[in-house]
Structure formats: structure tokens, C-alpha cells
Design a protein around this motif. Sequence first.
Motif, PDB file in Angstrom:
ATOM      1  N   ILE A 147     -23.827  56.796 -61.688  1.00  0.00           N
ATOM      2  CA  ILE A 147     -24.810  57.095 -60.648  1.00  0.00           C
ATOM      3  C   ILE A 147     -24.602  58.471 -60.029  1.00  0.00           C
ATOM      4  N   ASP A 148     -23.349  58.950 -59.996  1.00  0.00           N
ATOM      5  CA  ASP A 148     -23.085  60.247 -59.379  1.00  0.00           C
ATOM      6  C   ASP A 148     -23.686  61.402 -60.175  1.00  0.00           C
ATOM      7  N   THR A 149     -23.699  61.302 -61.510  1.00  0.00           N
ATOM      8  CA  THR A 149     -24.326  62.357 -62.301  1.00  0.00           C
ATOM      9  C   THR A 149     -25.839  62.350 -62.086  1.00  0.00           C
ATOM     10  N   VAL A 150     -26.411  61.168 -61.915  1.00  0.00           N
ATOM     11  CA  VAL A 150     -27.855  61.082 -61.658  1.00  0.00           C
ATOM     12  C   VAL A 150     -28.176  61.654 -60.276  1.00  0.00           C
ATOM     13  N   ILE A 151     -27.362  61.334 -59.281  1.00  0.00           N
ATOM     14  CA  ILE A 151     -27.572  61.891 -57.938  1.00  0.00           C
ATOM     15  C   ILE A 151     -27.487  63.412 -57.976  1.00  0.00           C
ATOM     16  N   LEU A 152     -26.482  63.936 -58.683  1.00  0.00           N
ATOM     17  CA  LEU A 152     -26.327  65.387 -58.778  1.00  0.00           C
ATOM     18  C   LEU A 152     -27.558  66.028 -59.401  1.00  0.00           C
ATOM     19  N   ASN A 153     -28.069  65.433 -60.477  1.00  0.00           N
ATOM     20  CA  ASN A 153     -29.244  66.008 -61.128  1.00  0.00           C
ATOM     21  C   ASN A 153     -30.497  65.821 -60.287  1.00  0.00           C
ATOM     22  N   TYR A 154     -30.613  64.675 -59.601  1.00  0.00           N
ATOM     23  CA  TYR A 154     -31.760  64.473 -58.705  1.00  0.00           C
ATOM     24  C   TYR A 154     -31.770  65.530 -57.609  1.00  0.00           C
ATOM     25  N   LEU A 155     -30.615  65.791 -57.009  1.00  0.00           N
ATOM     26  CA  LEU A 155     -30.532  66.816 -55.963  1.00  0.00           C
ATOM     27  C   LEU A 155     -30.907  68.186 -56.507  1.00  0.00           C
ATOM     28  N   SER A 156     -30.475  68.470 -57.729  1.00  0.00           N
ATOM     29  CA  SER A 156     -30.814  69.746 -58.351  1.00  0.00           C
ATOM     30  C   SER A 156     -32.314  69.897 -58.534  1.00  0.00           C
ATOM     31  N   LEU A 157     -32.963  68.858 -59.055  1.00  0.00           N
ATOM     32  CA  LEU A 157     -34.407  68.906 -59.271  1.00  0.00           C
ATOM     33  C   LEU A 157     -35.173  68.938 -57.957  1.00  0.00           C
ATOM     34  N   ALA A 158     -34.717  68.155 -56.971  1.00  0.00           N
ATOM     35  CA  ALA A 158     -35.411  68.095 -55.683  1.00  0.00           C
ATOM     36  C   ALA A 158     -35.308  69.414 -54.934  1.00  0.00           C
ATOM     37  N   LYS A 159     -34.164  70.056 -55.009  1.00  0.00           N
ATOM     38  CA  LYS A 159     -33.944  71.295 -54.262  1.00  0.00           C
ATOM     39  C   LYS A 159     -34.458  72.536 -54.992  1.00  0.00           C
ATOM     40  N   TYR A 160     -34.197  72.593 -56.304  1.00  0.00           N
ATOM     41  CA  TYR A 160     -34.397  73.845 -57.023  1.00  0.00           C
ATOM     42  C   TYR A 160     -35.481  73.791 -58.089  1.00  0.00           C
ATOM     43  N   GLY A 161     -36.111  72.646 -58.265  1.00  0.00           N
ATOM     44  CA  GLY A 161     -37.190  72.563 -59.231  1.00  0.00           C
ATOM     45  C   GLY A 161     -36.683  72.396 -60.651  1.00  0.00           C
ATOM     46  N   LEU A 303     -32.407  64.328 -47.973  1.00  0.00           N
ATOM     47  CA  LEU A 303     -31.378  64.377 -49.002  1.00  0.00           C
ATOM     48  C   LEU A 303     -29.961  64.298 -48.454  1.00  0.00           C
ATOM     49  N   LYS A 304     -29.805  64.353 -47.145  1.00  0.00           N
ATOM     50  CA  LYS A 304     -28.462  64.424 -46.564  1.00  0.00           C
ATOM     51  C   LYS A 304     -27.595  63.218 -46.944  1.00  0.00           C
ATOM     52  N   LYS A 305     -28.170  62.023 -46.970  1.00  0.00           N
ATOM     53  CA  LYS A 305     -27.393  60.826 -47.296  1.00  0.00           C
ATOM     54  C   LYS A 305     -26.849  60.903 -48.713  1.00  0.00           C
ATOM     55  N   LEU A 306     -27.702  61.319 -49.651  1.00  0.00           N
ATOM     56  CA  LEU A 306     -27.257  61.470 -51.029  1.00  0.00           C
ATOM     57  C   LEU A 306     -26.203  62.559 -51.150  1.00  0.00           C
ATOM     58  N   GLU A 307     -26.375  63.638 -50.402  1.00  0.00           N
ATOM     59  CA  GLU A 307     -25.404  64.732 -50.453  1.00  0.00           C
ATOM     60  C   GLU A 307     -24.047  64.291 -49.936  1.00  0.00           C
ATOM     61  N   ARG A 308     -24.027  63.483 -48.885  1.00  0.00           N
ATOM     62  CA  ARG A 308     -22.751  62.987 -48.356  1.00  0.00           C
ATOM     63  C   ARG A 308     -22.057  62.092 -49.376  1.00  0.00           C
ATOM     64  N   ARG A 309     -22.841  61.253 -50.049  1.00  0.00           N
ATOM     65  CA  ARG A 309     -22.253  60.378 -51.071  1.00  0.00           C
ATOM     66  C   ARG A 309     -21.678  61.208 -52.207  1.00  0.00           C
ATOM     67  N   LEU A 310     -22.429  62.201 -52.646  1.00  0.00           N
ATOM     68  CA  LEU A 310     -21.955  63.036 -53.732  1.00  0.00           C
ATOM     69  C   LEU A 310     -20.716  63.828 -53.330  1.00  0.00           C
ATOM     70  N   GLU A 311     -20.715  64.343 -52.128  1.00  0.00           N
ATOM     71  CA  GLU A 311     -19.563  65.104 -51.640  1.00  0.00           C
ATOM     72  C   GLU A 311     -18.297  64.255 -51.687  1.00  0.00           C
ATOM     73  N   LYS A 312     -18.408  62.981 -51.299  1.00  0.00           N
ATOM     74  CA  LYS A 312     -17.269  62.081 -51.351  1.00  0.00           C
ATOM     75  C   LYS A 312     -16.803  61.877 -52.790  1.00  0.00           C
ATOM     76  N   SER A 313     -17.747  61.688 -53.718  1.00  0.00           N
ATOM     77  CA  SER A 313     -17.390  61.484 -55.121  1.00  0.00           C
ATOM     78  C   SER A 313     -16.723  62.719 -55.714  1.00  0.00           C
ATOM     79  N   LEU A 314     -17.240  63.893 -55.375  1.00  0.00           N
ATOM     80  CA  LEU A 314     -16.653  65.126 -55.888  1.00  0.00           C
ATOM     81  C   LEU A 314     -15.255  65.349 -55.336  1.00  0.00           C
TER      82      LEU A 314
END
Length: 318
Positions: A147-161, A303-314
Motif C-alpha cells: 500500500i505504501d508504494t501505491v500511496i507514494l505514486n498516488y501522491l505523485s500523480l495528485a501533486k505533479y500530474g 493529502l496531509k493524512k496520506l503524507e503523514r502515513r507515508l512519512e512514517k513508513s519511509l
Amino acid sequence: MGPHSLAVIFPTRNNSGQIRDHLIHARSWIGLASEVIVVDSSTDDTLEICRSLLPGHTKIIEHPPGLYASWNAAIQSVESEFLYISTISDTLDHGFLERMLDYSSNHSLDMLISPPRFIGEKEGHLWPIHKFISKYEIREFVCIEGIDTVILNYLSLAKYGLSSLSGSFASNLVRTKMLQKRQFPNEFGGFGDAMWFSWACAEMRLGLLPDIGSTFLIHSSAHHQFSHDELYQCWQKAIGHQMKILAKLGIKSFSNRSHQYHACKMNLKQLRANKPGFSKFTFKKSIESIRKKYFRLCLNWELKKLERRLEKSLSLGY
């Protein structure tokens, strides 16, 4: 092939002006490869130059023109465990490739991504991988999966297109079976790698290496042939797929903010293309620009909630 073996693919098409220098540089690390493959679509003497400079055991595949179709053809012939795609004019250091191979082997990675140094672009040009490494202060190798790789890619697409998190494959190492199982799509022009990563990221164990050991030459791409509407449709397919995966995994709190934000971006690009110049910045453009800023603020908050989760995983990555 032995354990942790490496194949390198050189995709070529009428590169006679650049191929000699590229292969001379590649000689510094090509000894690490147990397989060397050239997949060629040339009408000039590119292939003859390759034969004169590469090892005698080099495999030659002649294939009709087509970026990812050529890559796919070469990938299906690989027997080694890991795969590196050496695109023309993009370079890699010997020691860095050794480190990438060690990390990929020791951590059972399906893909290892690293940020390249750009050549031929204005200062400050960055891809999503550079931005995430900076944002999350990644200072050493980290590994994520599921799920963390999907969150990372979702954040990338949502933020940067529609800009691939995987960056340049000339800066990455991939497990061969991953690419043989799921081939690059051909229908998305220069964004085939971005679409491939969106389909594959949920299935991979992903490593991020923040060090720079490669270069990428900025060049024109097939995506410039796409209209703004076509690019937006590609982005919708990519991010929609990530949202479906996240929903299946229990993350369902998505609004349409990312779609509103990127629709505004596409509208503004189209308006500016039709009527370029500051003096022609019409009232309609001004309103669209304000809407874009508003939706970006809303999106960042969402996106902040997803970013916090990802930050913890990283932070727990190894």
C-alpha cells in the motif's frame, strides 16, 4: 545465469551521431553485465557501430520503430535476474551500478529508483523523485512495498500530474520478471513508463536510493504529440487506478479535488497556448488561475493524512 545476474539493454534508433560516445562511456561498467542486448530500429549505421564497440556475445534484436514495443521485445529475451535499460546519451557510474545491484539483491527488490542529474535544462528542473527525496528528507536507502508504494505514486500523480515517479529507467534497476510479467503499454506515447508504474507499483517491493550516480539528457518526447485533453485522460486513467487499489485496501476518503486541480492546469495550458503573452492574459485566464490556486490548497489539505502515513513508513524503511 548465475544469482544476481545483470542484463543491459541498449534501445537504438538512428543514433549514429551519439552512439559511439555513449558506448565508450558504457565500457566503464558493461563488465558487470552477463547479458548485453541491442534492440535496434535504425536505417543508418547505428547497428554497425554497436557491433564494433560492444562485446562479441552481444545479442542483436532488430525491431520495427516503436519506443516501448522495442523495449518489450528486448525484455522478453532477457534471462538475467536484474535489468538495466541504457538509453542513449544518459550515463551511469560503474560504482553506482554496483551499489544498485547490491541493494536490489540484498533487499529482494523488484525495482530500485534513483534521481538523475539533468543535462540540458534550466537550473531547478526536478522530477517527482527529486521532490519526494527532498520533502521527506531521505538521506539513505529506504524500502517500501504494498500500500505504501501505491500511496507514494498516488501522491505523485495528485501533486505533479502525469510525470512518472520512476523517472528515467536509465537511473533505475528492475527485476526482470517484473517487466516480463507486465509489459510497457504502447498507447500512451512518452508516458508509457508512467502508466506502467501505475499498473505495477502495488505488486512491487520498491527501493529508493537518494544518491545521484547517473545523468539524464533533457530531450523532446512523444508526449508533445498529445493534446491537453489526451494528456488529462491519461492522467485520469493512472490516478483512477491508484484510487481503486487504495479503496480495496481500505483507504476511500477521496474527493474530486485532484481532478479539479489538474483540470484547471490543463485549461490554463490550453488558454495560454491559444493566446500566449502577458498582455493577453484575459479575464478568463485570471479566473482559471485563481480556481487552480484554490483547488491546490484544498488538495494539499486533503493529502496531509496520506503524507503523514507515508512519512512514517519511509522513516521505518531499511
